[in-house]
Design an enzyme around this catalytic site. Structure first.
Site, PDB file in Angstrom:
ATOM      1  N   SER A 180       0.837  -1.192   0.000  1.00 22.83           N
ATOM      2  CA  SER A 180       0.000   0.000   0.000  1.00 22.83           C
ATOM      3  C   SER A 180       0.876   1.248   0.000  1.00 22.83           C
ATOM      4  O   SER A 180       1.675   1.432  -0.910  1.00 22.83           O
ATOM      5  CB  SER A 180      -0.950  -0.033   1.203  1.00 22.83           C
ATOM      6  N   HIS A 206      -2.725  -0.996  -3.344  1.00 25.04           N
ATOM      7  CA  HIS A 206      -3.911  -0.198  -3.074  1.00 25.04           C
ATOM      8  C   HIS A 206      -3.879   1.082  -3.898  1.00 25.04           C
ATOM      9  O   HIS A 206      -3.095   1.988  -3.628  1.00 25.04           O
ATOM     10  CB  HIS A 206      -3.991   0.152  -1.584  1.00 25.04           C
ATOM     11  N   ASP A 301      -3.998  -5.309   5.829  1.00 23.07           N
ATOM     12  CA  ASP A 301      -4.309  -6.128   4.661  1.00 23.07           C
ATOM     13  C   ASP A 301      -3.169  -7.117   4.395  1.00 23.07           C
ATOM     14  O   ASP A 301      -1.997  -6.764   4.468  1.00 23.07           O
ATOM     15  CB  ASP A 301      -4.512  -5.235   3.436  1.00 23.07           C
TER      16      ASP A 301
END
Length: 359
Positions: A180, A206, A301
Protein backbone atom coordinates in the site's frame (compact mmCIF):
# COMPACT_ATOMS: atom_id res chain seq x y z
CA UNK A 1 0.76 22.14 28.99
CA UNK A 2 -1.22 21.30 25.85
CA UNK A 3 0.51 19.05 23.35
CA UNK A 4 1.15 20.72 19.97
CA UNK A 5 -1.20 20.06 17.10
CA UNK A 6 -0.16 18.77 13.70
CA UNK A 7 0.66 21.79 11.53
CA UNK A 8 -0.62 21.46 7.96
CA UNK A 9 0.13 23.56 4.88
CA UNK A 10 -2.57 23.39 2.16
CA UNK A 11 -1.42 23.98 -1.43
CA UNK A 12 -3.84 24.38 -4.38
CA UNK A 13 -4.31 27.05 -7.04
CA UNK A 14 -8.10 26.83 -6.62
CA UNK A 15 -9.53 28.97 -3.83
CA UNK A 16 -12.61 26.72 -3.80
CA UNK A 17 -10.53 23.60 -3.22
CA UNK A 18 -8.50 25.27 -0.47
CA UNK A 19 -11.73 26.25 1.30
CA UNK A 20 -13.10 22.71 0.87
CA UNK A 21 -9.96 21.16 2.33
CA UNK A 22 -10.01 23.59 5.24
CA UNK A 23 -13.64 22.74 5.99
CA UNK A 24 -12.80 19.04 5.93
CA UNK A 25 -9.85 19.27 8.29
CA UNK A 26 -10.74 22.08 10.69
CA UNK A 27 -13.07 19.86 12.80
CA UNK A 28 -10.05 17.67 13.72
CA UNK A 29 -8.91 19.02 17.08
CA UNK A 30 -5.37 17.70 16.63
CA UNK A 31 -4.76 19.36 13.21
CA UNK A 32 -4.06 23.05 12.62
CA UNK A 33 -3.93 24.57 9.13
CA UNK A 34 -1.07 27.05 9.46
CA UNK A 35 -1.00 28.35 5.90
CA UNK A 36 -2.28 28.15 2.33
CA UNK A 37 -0.34 28.44 -0.91
CA UNK A 38 -1.54 28.94 -4.50
CA UNK A 39 1.41 27.33 -6.29
CA UNK A 40 4.50 25.25 -5.71
CA UNK A 41 6.81 28.23 -5.31
CA UNK A 42 4.65 29.65 -2.52
CA UNK A 43 4.51 26.19 -0.98
CA UNK A 44 8.31 25.98 -0.88
CA UNK A 45 8.58 29.44 0.67
CA UNK A 46 5.89 28.78 3.30
CA UNK A 47 7.31 25.35 4.08
CA UNK A 48 10.59 27.02 5.04
CA UNK A 49 8.88 29.83 6.98
CA UNK A 50 6.02 28.04 8.79
CA UNK A 51 7.73 24.66 9.42
CA UNK A 52 4.55 22.58 8.90
CA UNK A 53 4.55 18.92 9.83
CA UNK A 54 2.68 17.95 6.63
CA UNK A 55 1.92 19.50 3.24
CA UNK A 56 -1.27 18.68 1.28
CA UNK A 57 -0.10 19.38 -2.29
CA UNK A 58 -1.99 19.87 -5.55
CA UNK A 59 -0.36 18.71 -8.79
CA UNK A 60 -1.20 21.13 -11.59
CA UNK A 61 -0.41 24.73 -10.57
CA UNK A 62 1.15 27.81 -12.19
CA UNK A 63 4.69 29.09 -11.51
CA UNK A 64 5.87 25.77 -10.04
CA UNK A 65 3.82 22.57 -10.19
CA UNK A 66 3.37 20.07 -7.39
CA UNK A 67 6.02 17.64 -8.59
CA UNK A 68 8.72 20.32 -8.74
CA UNK A 69 7.71 21.62 -5.32
CA UNK A 70 7.73 18.12 -3.77
CA UNK A 71 11.19 17.47 -5.19
CA UNK A 72 12.49 20.74 -3.73
CA UNK A 73 10.93 20.14 -0.32
CA UNK A 74 12.23 16.56 -0.22
CA UNK A 75 15.73 17.74 -1.20
CA UNK A 76 15.70 20.04 1.83
CA UNK A 77 14.47 17.18 4.06
CA UNK A 78 11.31 19.16 4.64
CA UNK A 79 7.87 17.94 5.73
CA UNK A 80 6.20 14.94 4.08
CA UNK A 81 3.96 15.85 1.14
CA UNK A 82 0.59 14.19 0.47
CA UNK A 83 -0.60 14.69 -3.10
CA UNK A 84 -4.25 15.66 -3.55
CA UNK A 85 -4.71 14.61 -7.16
CA UNK A 86 -7.39 14.31 -9.80
CA UNK A 87 -8.67 10.81 -10.45
CA UNK A 88 -7.90 10.93 -14.19
CA UNK A 89 -5.30 9.20 -16.32
CA UNK A 90 -3.28 12.43 -16.46
CA UNK A 91 -3.62 12.94 -12.72
CA UNK A 92 -2.68 9.32 -12.10
CA UNK A 93 0.51 9.56 -14.17
CA UNK A 94 1.54 12.79 -12.44
CA UNK A 95 0.80 11.32 -9.00
CA UNK A 96 2.96 8.28 -9.72
CA UNK A 97 5.82 10.59 -10.73
CA UNK A 98 5.36 12.56 -7.51
CA UNK A 99 5.44 9.36 -5.43
CA UNK A 100 8.60 8.25 -7.20
CA UNK A 101 10.32 11.57 -6.58
CA UNK A 102 9.51 12.40 -2.97
CA UNK A 103 5.79 12.46 -2.10
CA UNK A 104 4.81 10.04 0.67
CA UNK A 105 1.14 9.42 -0.14
CA UNK A 106 -1.87 10.63 -2.13
CA UNK A 107 -5.61 11.22 -1.91
CA UNK A 108 -7.85 11.41 -4.99
CA UNK A 109 -10.38 14.14 -5.67
CA UNK A 110 -12.76 14.82 -8.51
CA UNK A 111 -11.41 17.67 -10.62
CA UNK A 112 -14.32 19.89 -9.58
CA UNK A 113 -15.09 18.41 -6.14
CA UNK A 114 -18.76 18.53 -7.12
CA UNK A 115 -19.32 14.80 -7.73
CA UNK A 116 -16.62 13.58 -5.37
CA UNK A 117 -17.48 11.60 -2.24
CA UNK A 118 -16.60 14.31 0.28
CA UNK A 119 -16.90 11.99 3.27
CA UNK A 120 -14.37 9.60 1.70
CA UNK A 121 -11.74 12.24 0.97
CA UNK A 122 -12.23 13.75 4.44
CA UNK A 123 -11.65 10.36 6.10
CA UNK A 124 -8.63 9.50 3.96
CA UNK A 125 -6.97 12.89 4.18
CA UNK A 126 -7.50 13.23 7.94
CA UNK A 127 -6.10 9.74 8.53
CA UNK A 128 -3.05 10.36 6.38
CA UNK A 129 -2.34 13.84 7.75
CA UNK A 130 -2.43 12.35 11.25
CA UNK A 131 -0.11 9.49 10.35
CA UNK A 132 2.51 11.59 8.58
CA UNK A 133 2.18 14.47 11.03
CA UNK A 134 2.95 12.21 13.96
CA UNK A 135 5.80 10.65 12.02
CA UNK A 136 7.28 14.10 11.40
CA UNK A 137 6.75 15.16 15.02
CA UNK A 138 8.57 12.06 16.22
CA UNK A 139 11.55 13.09 14.07
CA UNK A 140 11.56 16.58 15.58
CA UNK A 141 11.06 15.36 19.15
CA UNK A 142 7.54 16.80 19.51
CA UNK A 143 4.57 15.02 21.00
CA UNK A 144 1.34 15.05 19.03
CA UNK A 145 -1.92 16.13 20.59
CA UNK A 146 -4.30 13.27 21.29
CA UNK A 147 -7.09 12.77 18.79
CA UNK A 148 -10.56 11.74 19.83
CA UNK A 149 -10.70 9.67 16.64
CA UNK A 150 -7.67 7.60 17.61
CA UNK A 151 -8.51 4.46 19.62
CA UNK A 152 -6.72 3.93 22.90
CA UNK A 153 -3.89 1.40 22.74
CA UNK A 154 -4.46 -2.08 24.06
CA UNK A 155 -3.09 -2.10 27.62
CA UNK A 156 -1.81 -5.64 27.11
CA UNK A 157 -0.83 -5.86 23.44
CA UNK A 158 0.15 -9.23 22.07
CA UNK A 159 3.94 -9.35 21.65
CA UNK A 160 5.24 -9.96 18.12
CA UNK A 161 5.69 -13.61 17.34
CA UNK A 162 9.01 -14.91 16.01
CA UNK A 163 9.31 -15.73 12.30
CA UNK A 164 7.56 -18.96 11.38
CA UNK A 165 9.58 -21.68 9.64
CA UNK A 166 8.41 -23.03 6.31
CA UNK A 167 8.71 -26.67 5.34
CA UNK A 168 8.03 -26.17 1.65
CA UNK A 169 11.06 -26.83 -0.47
CA UNK A 170 9.73 -26.66 -4.03
CA UNK A 171 10.29 -23.96 -6.59
CA UNK A 172 7.51 -21.34 -6.51
CA UNK A 173 4.86 -21.46 -9.21
CA UNK A 174 3.24 -18.15 -8.20
CA UNK A 175 4.38 -15.06 -6.27
CA UNK A 176 1.75 -12.70 -4.81
CA UNK A 177 2.56 -9.30 -3.30
CA UNK A 178 0.45 -7.06 -1.04
CA UNK A 179 1.49 -3.41 -0.70
CA UNK A 180 0.00 0.00 0.00
CA UNK A 181 1.54 3.32 1.09
CA UNK A 182 5.13 3.54 -0.12
CA UNK A 183 4.46 0.87 -2.73
CA UNK A 184 5.79 2.57 -5.88
CA UNK A 185 9.26 2.93 -4.38
CA UNK A 186 9.28 -0.46 -2.61
CA UNK A 187 8.02 -2.33 -5.68
CA UNK A 188 10.56 -0.69 -7.97
CA UNK A 189 13.29 -1.74 -5.55
CA UNK A 190 11.97 -5.31 -5.22
CA UNK A 191 11.41 -5.91 -8.93
CA UNK A 192 14.68 -4.26 -9.90
CA UNK A 193 16.60 -6.56 -7.56
CA UNK A 194 14.65 -9.63 -8.66
CA UNK A 195 15.00 -9.57 -12.40
CA UNK A 196 12.70 -11.72 -14.57
CA UNK A 197 11.05 -14.68 -12.81
CA UNK A 198 10.05 -18.05 -14.29
CA UNK A 199 6.54 -17.79 -12.80
CA UNK A 200 3.81 -15.13 -12.60
CA UNK A 201 4.17 -12.34 -10.05
CA UNK A 202 0.92 -10.58 -9.11
CA UNK A 203 0.72 -7.34 -7.12
CA UNK A 204 -2.21 -6.02 -5.07
CA UNK A 205 -1.26 -2.33 -4.74
CA UNK A 206 -3.91 -0.20 -3.07
CA UNK A 207 -4.83 2.30 -5.79
CA UNK A 208 -7.91 3.65 -7.60
CA UNK A 209 -8.94 2.06 -10.89
CA UNK A 210 -7.62 5.00 -12.90
CA UNK A 211 -4.12 4.71 -11.43
CA UNK A 212 -2.94 1.13 -11.93
CA UNK A 213 -2.50 1.12 -15.72
CA UNK A 214 -0.24 4.16 -15.48
CA UNK A 215 1.60 2.65 -12.54
CA UNK A 216 2.23 -0.56 -14.51
CA UNK A 217 3.47 1.45 -17.50
CA UNK A 218 5.81 3.47 -15.27
CA UNK A 219 7.30 0.29 -13.77
CA UNK A 220 7.70 -1.26 -17.23
CA UNK A 221 9.65 1.78 -18.44
CA UNK A 222 11.93 1.88 -15.40
CA UNK A 223 12.55 -1.89 -15.33
CA UNK A 224 12.80 -2.44 -19.08
CA UNK A 225 10.64 -5.55 -18.99
CA UNK A 226 6.92 -6.42 -19.18
CA UNK A 227 4.66 -5.06 -16.44
CA UNK A 228 0.94 -4.96 -17.19
CA UNK A 229 -2.36 -4.16 -15.52
CA UNK A 230 -4.46 -7.30 -15.09
CA UNK A 231 -8.24 -7.61 -15.26
CA UNK A 232 -11.07 -10.10 -15.35
CA UNK A 233 -10.48 -13.30 -17.30
CA UNK A 234 -6.90 -12.52 -18.23
CA UNK A 235 -4.24 -15.23 -18.22
CA UNK A 236 -1.16 -14.47 -16.15
CA UNK A 237 2.01 -14.28 -18.21
CA UNK A 238 4.82 -16.22 -16.57
CA UNK A 239 7.36 -13.72 -17.85
CA UNK A 240 5.50 -10.56 -16.78
CA UNK A 241 4.60 -8.74 -13.61
CA UNK A 242 0.85 -8.15 -13.25
CA UNK A 243 -0.52 -5.18 -11.31
CA UNK A 244 -4.13 -5.88 -10.34
CA UNK A 245 -6.56 -3.30 -11.67
CA UNK A 246 -7.33 -0.84 -8.90
CA UNK A 247 -10.61 -0.10 -7.20
CA UNK A 248 -11.80 -3.74 -7.04
CA UNK A 249 -10.78 -7.14 -5.72
CA UNK A 250 -9.38 -10.10 -7.63
CA UNK A 251 -8.67 -13.79 -7.23
CA UNK A 252 -6.47 -16.21 -9.16
CA UNK A 253 -7.50 -19.62 -10.42
CA UNK A 254 -5.64 -22.36 -12.24
CA UNK A 255 -7.29 -23.44 -15.48
CA UNK A 256 -7.32 -26.85 -17.12
CA UNK A 257 -4.28 -25.83 -19.18
CA UNK A 258 -2.32 -25.27 -15.97
CA UNK A 259 -2.15 -21.48 -16.44
CA UNK A 260 -3.39 -19.01 -13.84
CA UNK A 261 -6.21 -16.58 -14.66
CA UNK A 262 -7.58 -13.52 -12.90
CA UNK A 263 -11.20 -13.19 -11.84
CA UNK A 264 -13.15 -10.27 -10.36
CA UNK A 265 -14.31 -10.79 -6.78
CA UNK A 266 -17.04 -9.21 -4.70
CA UNK A 267 -15.33 -6.28 -2.91
CA UNK A 268 -17.73 -6.40 0.04
CA UNK A 269 -16.02 -6.58 3.41
CA UNK A 270 -12.68 -5.15 2.32
CA UNK A 271 -11.53 -1.64 3.26
CA UNK A 272 -8.67 -1.37 0.79
CA UNK A 273 -8.70 -2.39 -2.87
CA UNK A 274 -7.33 -4.43 -4.47
CA UNK A 275 -7.42 -6.64 -1.39
CA UNK A 276 -4.21 -8.54 -0.65
CA UNK A 277 -6.23 -10.85 1.60
CA UNK A 278 -8.46 -11.93 -1.29
CA UNK A 279 -5.49 -12.41 -3.58
CA UNK A 280 -3.50 -14.38 -0.99
CA UNK A 281 -6.36 -16.72 -0.08
CA UNK A 282 -7.02 -17.59 -3.72
CA UNK A 283 -3.31 -18.07 -4.45
CA UNK A 284 -2.91 -20.50 -1.55
CA UNK A 285 -5.80 -22.55 -2.94
CA UNK A 286 -4.91 -22.39 -6.65
CA UNK A 287 -1.11 -22.80 -6.64
CA UNK A 288 1.01 -25.77 -5.64
CA UNK A 289 3.95 -23.81 -4.26
CA UNK A 290 3.11 -20.10 -3.94
CA UNK A 291 5.02 -17.39 -2.06
CA UNK A 292 3.38 -14.35 -0.45
CA UNK A 293 5.17 -11.04 0.10
CA UNK A 294 3.89 -8.31 2.45
CA UNK A 295 5.41 -4.88 1.90
CA UNK A 296 4.95 -1.37 3.29
CA UNK A 297 1.45 -0.01 3.91
CA UNK A 298 -1.20 1.21 6.33
CA UNK A 299 -3.64 -1.19 7.95
CA UNK A 300 -3.44 -4.96 8.18
CA UNK A 301 -4.31 -6.13 4.66
CA UNK A 302 -2.55 -9.41 3.85
CA UNK A 303 -2.60 -10.84 7.37
CA UNK A 304 -5.85 -12.78 7.03
CA UNK A 305 -4.98 -14.11 3.59
CA UNK A 306 -1.45 -14.81 4.75
CA UNK A 307 -2.88 -16.99 7.52
CA UNK A 308 -3.97 -19.47 4.83
CA UNK A 309 -0.34 -19.59 3.64
CA UNK A 310 0.73 -20.23 7.23
CA UNK A 311 -1.74 -23.08 7.63
CA UNK A 312 -0.38 -24.75 4.49
CA UNK A 313 3.26 -23.98 5.36
CA UNK A 314 3.82 -21.81 2.31
CA UNK A 315 6.42 -19.02 2.68
CA UNK A 316 5.33 -15.52 3.70
CA UNK A 317 8.13 -12.96 3.30
CA UNK A 318 7.53 -9.73 5.21
CA UNK A 319 9.34 -6.42 4.82
CA UNK A 320 11.29 -5.36 7.89
CA UNK A 321 9.10 -2.67 9.54
CA UNK A 322 12.16 -0.51 10.18
CA UNK A 323 12.63 -0.16 6.40
CA UNK A 324 8.98 0.70 5.57
CA UNK A 325 7.47 4.03 4.64
CA UNK A 326 4.49 2.86 6.74
CA UNK A 327 4.89 -0.30 8.80
CA UNK A 328 1.23 -1.19 9.45
CA UNK A 329 0.85 -4.16 7.10
CA UNK A 330 4.22 -5.78 7.94
CA UNK A 331 3.73 -5.34 11.70
CA UNK A 332 0.25 -6.85 11.48
CA UNK A 333 1.66 -9.88 9.66
CA UNK A 334 4.41 -10.28 12.24
CA UNK A 335 1.97 -9.97 15.17
CA UNK A 336 -0.25 -12.59 13.54
CA UNK A 337 2.66 -15.01 13.46
CA UNK A 338 2.44 -15.68 9.73
CA UNK A 339 5.87 -14.36 8.70
CA UNK A 340 8.35 -16.96 7.51
CA UNK A 341 11.09 -14.33 7.36
CA UNK A 342 11.29 -10.59 8.08
CA UNK A 343 13.72 -8.89 5.71
CA UNK A 344 14.58 -5.62 3.95
CA UNK A 345 13.28 -5.39 0.38
CA UNK A 346 16.56 -6.31 -1.32
CA UNK A 347 16.92 -9.34 0.97
CA UNK A 348 13.38 -10.42 0.05
CA UNK A 349 14.49 -10.32 -3.60
CA UNK A 350 17.56 -12.43 -2.79
CA UNK A 351 15.38 -14.93 -0.91
CA UNK A 352 13.00 -15.25 -3.86
CA UNK A 353 15.87 -15.72 -6.26
CA UNK A 354 17.25 -18.44 -3.98
CA UNK A 355 13.88 -20.23 -3.93
CA UNK A 356 13.95 -20.40 -7.73
CA UNK A 357 17.28 -22.25 -7.65
CA UNK A 358 15.66 -25.19 -5.85
CA UNK A 359 15.59 -28.34 -7.94
Amino acid sequence: MTDPRIRLLVVDDSNFVRIALRQMLEPASDIEIVGEARNGAEALRLSRKLKPHVVAMDLNMPVMDGIESVQAIAAEKGPPCIMVSNETSEGAAATIRALETGAVDFVCKNSSFITFDMASIERQLTEKVRHWGRWRMALTGERAADSVATPAPDPTPEPPRPPRPSVRGRRPDLVVVGVSTGGPVALAELLGALGPLPCPLVVAQHMPASFTAGFAASLARSLGRPVAEGGDGETLDAEAVTILRGGGDWTVRRGTSGCFTLHAADPAGAIYHPSADRLFRSAAEAAESPVAVVLTGMGDDGSNGGAVFAERRFPVLVQDPATCAVDGMPRAAIRAGIATEVLPVTSIARKLNALFTLS
